[in-house]
Enzyme design. Structure first.
Site, PDB file in Angstrom:
ATOM      1  N   ASP A 214       0.835  -1.196   0.000  1.00  0.00           N
ATOM      2  CA  ASP A 214       0.000   0.000   0.000  1.00  0.00           C
ATOM      3  C   ASP A 214       0.876   1.254   0.000  1.00  0.00           C
ATOM      4  O   ASP A 214       1.870   1.330   0.720  1.00  0.00           O
ATOM      5  CB  ASP A 214      -0.890  -0.028   1.245  1.00  0.00           C
ATOM      6  CG  ASP A 214      -1.869   1.117   1.305  1.00  0.00           C
ATOM      7  OD1 ASP A 214      -2.737   1.195   0.419  1.00  0.00           O
ATOM      8  OD2 ASP A 214      -1.758   1.935   2.242  1.00  0.00           O
ATOM      9  N   GLU A 282       1.733  -0.132  -4.956  1.00  0.00           N
ATOM     10  CA  GLU A 282       0.762   0.872  -5.384  1.00  0.00           C
ATOM     11  C   GLU A 282       1.463   2.230  -5.427  1.00  0.00           C
ATOM     12  O   GLU A 282       1.937   2.724  -4.410  1.00  0.00           O
ATOM     13  CB  GLU A 282      -0.408   0.951  -4.407  1.00  0.00           C
ATOM     14  CG  GLU A 282      -1.394   2.075  -4.733  1.00  0.00           C
ATOM     15  CD  GLU A 282      -2.250   2.480  -3.544  1.00  0.00           C
ATOM     16  OE1 GLU A 282      -3.366   2.967  -3.773  1.00  0.00           O
ATOM     17  OE2 GLU A 282      -1.800   2.341  -2.390  1.00  0.00           O
TER      18      GLU A 282
END
Length: 553
Positions: A214, A282
């Site tokens: 993330d 990401e």
């Protein structure tokens, strides 16, 4: 090490270390996939129950969004214990059973690691904020106020307001790029990096095959806390933050995207290497997303693959736009590897976002399986689920609550998966009320209905994934000779002696294109078609076509 971990099937010892390259990954949002215990919230046992369905799609891996212990201010992306399962999702034993079942079905398991920040309820932060002299005092990003008492820099939070919050215990500000309750970990502190590497090893030892990382480009900040410069209005875009958010007004040079991140990625790549695992990052940046993707995946000692937001944006991709993005990646990430997706838990579902007709959804599914890179599918897109309209009173997402009504947040793409059309909650839960309401319009697209309908989008997704798996050039080959002919995008995928010509009419009117010299035969066409000449071919609106040289592989 406990018995369940020690005796887990050590698939990493046998699996292909290159399994991730060209893999198709199915994203599962645990709260909304399947509720097994009837409390209205999805859980790990529910996922395990539905894994045979996921395997039936032909995908290579699942990516499971966070299920760690959390106060759920940001629904698991605020972790208070990196080494345990939140009780609402089950137990570590449930997770071990999930991994074992997935591996038995031939599926790799990737989990979401949220390393840039933790919950403010994590014991690390509780200790860090107690005073300036404790053992973890430097584990988070603390800074003194400016002489006038204002925050140390002009950095903004993606969720609105300053990225700095005053803490009366230490009489200092702490950094949070997201919610106030999500303080940023200090990656300039070696002990923090080692603690996070130990977290990764903990899950690898339980049989995990990789991690979705993330906010990978948020890991490190500028140690000098320099202000971000303003971004000219013409350079602003709403790729990763809604247009109403002033976050878009800055060029984010100092609060993220720092070169020090590369050092940590090398350590993480080294840690995951013995397990033949994979790292999927990401990259959240509206100006340099693809460049950062290239930086973070270059060579063989950083992240294996990353995704940016070019195909997760609001502009429906036409042939020229797809070619622009692919050519851009070829320039800035020639030595790297992208992962492509149209939908995920952070953006409006693409069927709605791009106002796609059914034939457009089919074409884009095939295109996704023909692009160079790996691919992610978000739960329900294979059913053609649209963005749900969630009433303000039902909203759960703090992002949407903050910017309502101009931006309604992410709940509309997070509503429960629909399995049964005859059940008011779509077979997701036996509870009277799920955590988010099931969209009534989704019931007609339930899995059981789609399975019985030969023309359902679900079957096309299986077809497109099978096409990719049947042809190594589509999974791992080069992408060459990109051209745009009107609304038709065309390119070749090549590996060894295999040469595939891929053509996609991303418009709704027929287009005639000239074929390369030589004799060509059809590998796949949706809708089906026959060749009447080897020199030109007419593609109907939203038609895809994959060809090979006559006599070729």
């Amino acid at each position: 090490m406990n018995t369940s971990v020690a005796n887990s099937d050590m698939t990493h010892l046998a699996k292909d270390a290159d399994w991730w390259r060209g893999a198709v990954i199915y994203q599962i949002y645990p709260r909304s996939f399947q509720d097994d215990n009837g409390d209205g919230i999805g859980d790990l046992r529910g996922i395990t129950r539905r894994l045979p369905y996921v395997a039936s799609l032909g995908v290579d891996a699942v990516w499971i969004s966070p299920f760690f212990t959390s106060p759920m201010k940001d629904f698991g992306y605020d972790v208070s214990d990196y080494r345990d399962v939140d009780p609402m999702f089950g137990t570590l034993a449930d997770f071990d059973a999930l991994v074992q079942t997935a591996h038995g079905l031939g599926l790799k398991v990737m989990i979401d690691l949220v390393l840039s920040h933790s919950s403010d309820q994590h014991p690390w932060f509780v200790e860090s904020r107690a005073d300036r002299d404790n053992a973890r005092a430097n584990w988070y990003v603390w800074a003194d106020a400016k002489p006038d008492g204002s925050p140390p820099s002009n950095w903004l939070s993606i969720f609105g307001g300053s990225a700095w919050t005053w803490d009366a215990r230490r009489c200092q500000y702490y950094l949070h790029n997201f919610l106030v309750s999500q303080p940023d970990l200090n990656f300039h502190e070696p002990a923090v990096q080692e603690a996070l590497l130990d977290v990764a090893r903990f899950w690898l030892d339980r049989g995990v095959d990789g991690f979705r990382l993330d906010t990978i480009n948020f890991y490190t900040h500028d140690a000098l806390l320099r202000d971000n410069p303003p971004l000219p209005p013409e350079a602003r875009n709403a790729t990763i933050a809604p247009a109403v958010n002033p976050y878009n007004h800055q060029e984010h040079l100092y609060d993220k995207n720092r070169p020090e991140t590369l050092g940590f990625l090398r350590k993480l790549r080294s840690a995951i290497g013995p397990y033949n695992g994979a790292l999927l990052g990401e990259v959240g940046d509206a100006q340099r997303g693809l460049e950062i993707l290239g930086e973070y995946t270059a060579g063989d000692d950083l992240a294996h693959m990353c995704y940016a937001f070019e195909l997760l944006s609001g502009d429906r991709p036409d042939a020229a736009r797809v070619a622009e993005v692919m050519n851009h990646v070829a320039r800035v990430a020639a030595d790297g590897w992208a992962c492509w997706a149209y939908s995920n838990h952070d953006v409006k579902r693409h069927a709605t976002r791009w106002s796609l007709p059914p034939e457009g959804q089919r074409l884009l599914a095939t295109l996704l399986m023909c692009l160079r890179g790996s691919a992610c599918i978000y739960q329900g897109e294979e059913l053609g689920l649209t963005e749900a309209d969630v009433a303000f009173d039902d909203l759960q997402d703090p992002y949407g609550i903050e910017f309502w009504p101009e931006f309604k947040g992410r709940d509309g793409c997070r509503t429960p998966m629909v399995w049964e059309a005859s059940n008011q909650n779509g077979g997701f839960t036996t509870a009277a009320r799920p955590w988010l309401p099931v969209a009534p319009e989704h019931l007609g697209r339930a899995v059981e209905t789609a399975e019985a309908d030969d023309d359902a989008l679900l079957h096309h997704y299986r077809h497109a994934i099978a096409l990719r798996r049947a042809h190594p050039a589509l999974a791992k080959g080069t992408m060459e000779d990109m051209r745009v002919d009107g609304s038709v995008l065309r390119f070749h995928r090549r590996i060894g002696d295999q040469d595939l010509l891929c053509l996609f009419n991303l418009g709704n009117t027929p287009q005639t294109v000239t074929l390369p010299a030589g004799a060509w035969s059809i590998v796949d066409a949706v809708p089906e078609m026959t060749l009447t000449t080897t020199k030109t071919i007419t593609l109907d609106g939203w038609q895809s076509l994959v060809m090979k040289p006559e006599g070729g592989e």
